[in-house]
Design a protein around this motif. Structure first.
Motif, mmCIF file in Angstrom:
data_model
loop_
_atom_site.group_PDB
_atom_site.id
_atom_site.type_symbol
_atom_site.label_atom_id
_atom_site.label_comp_id
_atom_site.label_asym_id
_atom_site.label_seq_id
_atom_site.Cartn_x
_atom_site.Cartn_y
_atom_site.Cartn_z
ATOM 1 N N GLU A 44 0.831 -1.208 0.000
ATOM 2 C CA GLU A 44 0.000 0.000 0.000
ATOM 3 C C GLU A 44 0.864 1.256 0.000
ATOM 4 O OE1 GLU A 44 -4.038 -1.562 2.316
ATOM 5 O OE2 GLU A 44 -2.372 -0.661 3.456
ATOM 6 N N GLN A 45 1.939 1.234 0.802
ATOM 7 C CA GLN A 45 2.855 2.373 0.809
ATOM 8 C C GLN A 45 3.511 2.549 -0.551
ATOM 9 O OE1 GLN A 45 6.015 2.025 3.670
ATOM 10 N NE2 GLN A 45 6.713 4.131 3.400
ATOM 11 N N LEU A 46 3.942 1.443 -1.147
ATOM 12 C CA LEU A 46 4.556 1.505 -2.475
ATOM 13 C C LEU A 46 3.558 1.978 -3.524
ATOM 14 C CD1 LEU A 46 7.031 0.961 -4.235
ATOM 15 C CD2 LEU A 46 6.252 -1.419 -4.459
ATOM 16 N N HIS A 47 2.312 1.554 -3.369
ATOM 17 C CA HIS A 47 1.270 1.975 -4.314
ATOM 18 C C HIS A 47 1.064 3.481 -4.241
ATOM 19 C CE1 HIS A 47 -2.857 2.580 -5.833
ATOM 20 N NE2 HIS A 47 -2.577 1.565 -6.642
ATOM 21 N N ARG A 48 1.065 4.029 -3.030
ATOM 22 C CA ARG A 48 0.907 5.479 -2.893
ATOM 23 C C ARG A 48 2.080 6.217 -3.535
ATOM 24 N NH1 ARG A 48 -1.030 3.821 2.252
ATOM 25 N NH2 ARG A 48 1.067 4.080 3.162
ATOM 26 N N GLU A 99 10.457 16.040 -27.986
ATOM 27 C CA GLU A 99 11.253 14.906 -27.520
ATOM 28 C C GLU A 99 11.040 14.676 -26.011
ATOM 29 O OE1 GLU A 99 15.200 15.923 -28.602
ATOM 30 O OE2 GLU A 99 14.956 15.380 -30.733
ATOM 31 N N LYS A 100 10.983 15.762 -25.252
ATOM 32 C CA LYS A 100 10.750 15.654 -23.808
ATOM 33 C C LYS A 100 9.393 15.024 -23.537
ATOM 34 C CE LYS A 100 10.480 18.486 -19.617
ATOM 35 N NZ LYS A 100 10.560 19.870 -19.051
ATOM 36 N N ALA A 101 8.378 15.456 -24.280
ATOM 37 C CA ALA A 101 7.040 14.901 -24.091
ATOM 38 C C ALA A 101 7.036 13.407 -24.398
ATOM 39 C CB ALA A 101 6.036 15.627 -24.974
ATOM 40 N N GLU A 102 7.769 13.014 -25.437
ATOM 41 C CA GLU A 102 7.815 11.602 -25.802
ATOM 42 C C GLU A 102 8.494 10.769 -24.714
ATOM 43 O OE1 GLU A 102 6.897 8.364 -28.142
ATOM 44 O OE2 GLU A 102 6.242 10.456 -28.308
ATOM 45 N N ARG A 103 9.585 11.307 -24.154
ATOM 46 C CA ARG A 103 10.278 10.578 -23.086
ATOM 47 C C ARG A 103 9.380 10.422 -21.850
ATOM 48 N NH1 ARG A 103 14.626 13.919 -24.687
ATOM 49 N NH2 ARG A 103 14.267 15.261 -22.874
ATOM 50 N N TYR A 104 8.736 11.505 -21.474
ATOM 51 C CA TYR A 104 7.880 11.447 -20.285
ATOM 52 C C TYR A 104 6.644 10.574 -20.530
ATOM 53 C CZ TYR A 104 10.338 14.667 -17.219
ATOM 54 O OH TYR A 104 11.272 15.241 -16.381
ATOM 55 N N ARG A 105 6.162 10.595 -21.794
ATOM 56 C CA ARG A 105 5.029 9.715 -22.099
ATOM 57 C C ARG A 105 5.427 8.254 -21.893
ATOM 58 N NH1 ARG A 105 3.116 6.620 -26.122
ATOM 59 N NH2 ARG A 105 4.982 7.051 -27.384
ATOM 60 N N GLY A 106 6.630 7.879 -22.340
ATOM 61 C CA GLY A 106 7.095 6.502 -22.150
ATOM 62 C C GLY A 106 7.235 6.139 -20.681
ATOM 63 N N LEU A 107 7.830 7.070 -19.914
ATOM 64 C CA LEU A 107 7.972 6.820 -18.472
ATOM 65 C C LEU A 107 6.611 6.711 -17.785
ATOM 66 C CD1 LEU A 107 10.946 9.223 -17.555
ATOM 67 C CD2 LEU A 107 10.976 6.718 -17.640
ATOM 68 N N TYR A 108 5.685 7.586 -18.223
ATOM 69 C CA TYR A 108 4.349 7.553 -17.615
ATOM 70 C C TYR A 108 3.645 6.232 -17.910
ATOM 71 C CZ TYR A 108 -0.679 8.175 -17.342
ATOM 72 O OH TYR A 108 -2.004 7.977 -17.086
ATOM 73 N N GLU A 109 3.680 5.779 -19.152
ATOM 74 C CA GLU A 109 2.993 4.542 -19.512
ATOM 75 C C GLU A 109 3.585 3.341 -18.775
ATOM 76 O OE1 GLU A 109 3.260 4.393 -23.739
ATOM 77 O OE2 GLU A 109 1.603 5.810 -24.059
ATOM 78 N N GLN A 110 4.912 3.321 -18.629
ATOM 79 C CA GLN A 110 5.544 2.239 -17.877
ATOM 80 C C GLN A 110 5.139 2.283 -16.404
ATOM 81 O OE1 GLN A 110 9.821 2.271 -18.041
ATOM 82 N NE2 GLN A 110 10.032 0.618 -16.525
ATOM 83 N N SER A 111 5.174 3.488 -15.844
ATOM 84 C CA SER A 111 4.812 3.628 -14.429
ATOM 85 C C SER A 111 3.340 3.296 -14.210
ATOM 86 C CB SER A 111 5.106 5.059 -13.958
ATOM 87 O OG SER A 111 4.821 5.185 -12.572
ATOM 88 N N GLN A 112 2.494 3.692 -15.140
ATOM 89 C CA GLN A 112 1.064 3.397 -15.003
ATOM 90 C C GLN A 112 0.806 1.901 -15.084
ATOM 91 O OE1 GLN A 112 -1.532 5.711 -14.419
ATOM 92 N NE2 GLN A 112 -2.580 3.768 -14.014
ATOM 93 N N ALA A 113 1.534 1.193 -15.944
ATOM 94 C CA ALA A 113 1.382 -0.255 -16.053
ATOM 95 C C ALA A 113 1.820 -0.935 -14.756
ATOM 96 C CB ALA A 113 2.206 -0.784 -17.229
ATOM 97 N N GLU A 114 2.937 -0.466 -14.187
ATOM 98 C CA GLU A 114 3.407 -1.030 -12.926
ATOM 99 C C GLU A 114 2.453 -0.691 -11.785
ATOM 100 O OE1 GLU A 114 7.258 0.681 -12.737
ATOM 101 O OE2 GLU A 114 8.187 -0.871 -14.009
ATOM 102 N N LEU A 115 1.875 0.500 -11.841
ATOM 103 C CA LEU A 115 0.893 0.883 -10.825
ATOM 104 C C LEU A 115 -0.332 -0.019 -10.900
ATOM 105 C CD1 LEU A 115 0.066 2.918 -8.612
ATOM 106 C CD2 LEU A 115 -0.936 4.331 -10.423
ATOM 107 N N ASN A 116 -0.778 -0.323 -12.114
ATOM 108 C CA ASN A 116 -1.922 -1.221 -12.285
ATOM 109 C C ASN A 116 -1.597 -2.630 -11.783
ATOM 110 O OD1 ASN A 116 -3.353 0.864 -13.455
ATOM 111 N ND2 ASN A 116 -2.839 0.260 -15.553
ATOM 112 N N GLU A 117 -0.362 -3.086 -12.063
ATOM 113 C CA GLU A 117 0.052 -4.412 -11.591
ATOM 114 C C GLU A 117 0.096 -4.454 -10.071
ATOM 115 O OE1 GLU A 117 3.750 -7.601 -12.129
ATOM 116 O OE2 GLU A 117 3.942 -5.531 -12.832
ATOM 117 N N LEU A 118 0.586 -3.382 -9.484
ATOM 118 C CA LEU A 118 0.656 -3.310 -8.033
ATOM 119 C C LEU A 118 -0.747 -3.276 -7.425
ATOM 120 C CD1 LEU A 118 2.422 -3.132 -5.540
ATOM 121 C CD2 LEU A 118 2.556 -0.642 -5.870
ATOM 122 N N ALA A 119 -1.672 -2.587 -8.082
ATOM 123 C CA ALA A 119 -3.055 -2.550 -7.604
ATOM 124 C C ALA A 119 -3.677 -3.953 -7.649
ATOM 125 C CB ALA A 119 -3.877 -1.577 -8.446
#
Length: 225
Positions: A44-48, A99-119
């Motif tokens: 739960e702490q990691l999820h937050r 280019e910055k938007a593309e990099r952050y989009r990739g990081l966001y999608e990866q983090s969101q997938a891991e967040l969903n897995e953690l949920a």
């Protein structure tokens, strides 16, 4: 599948085997529940933390997208004004933000997938905790039934109830019978003694009677002589 997920699967898979070999399943289940509770808290702490980080990445992505669009509009405005140099500078900054938007989009999608897995993992842990807790209650009920059965068996062994009562009355009957036989034997002995005394008295009377008759004969002889 994450490392945490693999570890949890192994723990859950080995629980049943360990339960079959355990002499105290409730204690083992309590250990498992405590471990799962700790894991839920950490997850739960990691999820937050993941949620905050994912939100930050999303904002960085969208902010870069906004700057990209803004620089593109500025480049168009500069071209309309005949300022080609300014348009190039705006387009250069647009490419940087793109280019910055593309990099952050990739990081966001990866983090969101891991967040969903953690949920999903959190939900599995909570479901597993509830299921094992319910199983614990069943084992507690079974062990209480076993404990009461053992007490009942011990109680029956101590008292014997009907079987012990029958034995008690049988022994009492035997004692009374023995007493009755003893009393009868004493009566028989007393009666035998009385009869012997009576028999002895009769014999003495006969001896005395014989002696008396002899004396009478002797007296008649003396008088006749």
């Amino acid at each position: 599948m994450s490392v945490i997920k693999r570890v949890r699967d192994i723990s859950a898979a080995t629980l049943n085997d360990r339960l079959e070999k355990s002499e105290d399943p409730v204690k083992l289940i309590d250990q498992f529940l405590w471990s799962t509770h700790q894991e839920i808290g950490k997850s739960e702490q990691l999820h937050r933390q993941y949620a905050v980080h994912t939100e930050h990445l999303y904002k960085q992505w969208k902010e870069a997208e906004q700057w990209k669009e803004k620089r593109e509009q500025q480049a168009l405005t500069a071209l309309k004004a005949g300022e080609e140099t300014a348009a190039k500078l705006a387009l250069q900054d647009k490419v940087i933000h793109e280019e910055k938007a593309e990099r952050y989009r990739g990081l966001y999608e990866q983090s969101q997938a891991e967040l969903n897995e953690l949920a999903e993992l959190l939900q599995e842990l909570r479901d597993e905790y509830r299921a094992v807790y319910d199983r614990r209650q069943f084992y507690v009920a079974r062990m209480e039934s076993l404990r009461l059965q053992q007490r009942l068996t011990a109680r029956l062994g101590e008292s014997g109830y009907q079987g012990n009562t029958r034995t008690m009355f049988r022994r009492l009957d035997d004692q009374i019978t023995d007493m009755e036989l003893e009393s009868k034997s004493l009566r028989d002995l007393r009666r035998m003694g009385t009869e012997m005394l009576y028999t002895a008295g009769t014999a003495v009377q006969e001896v005395i009677e014989r002696e008396l008759q002899q004396l009478k004969r002797k007296l008649q002889q003396d008088q006749g002589g």
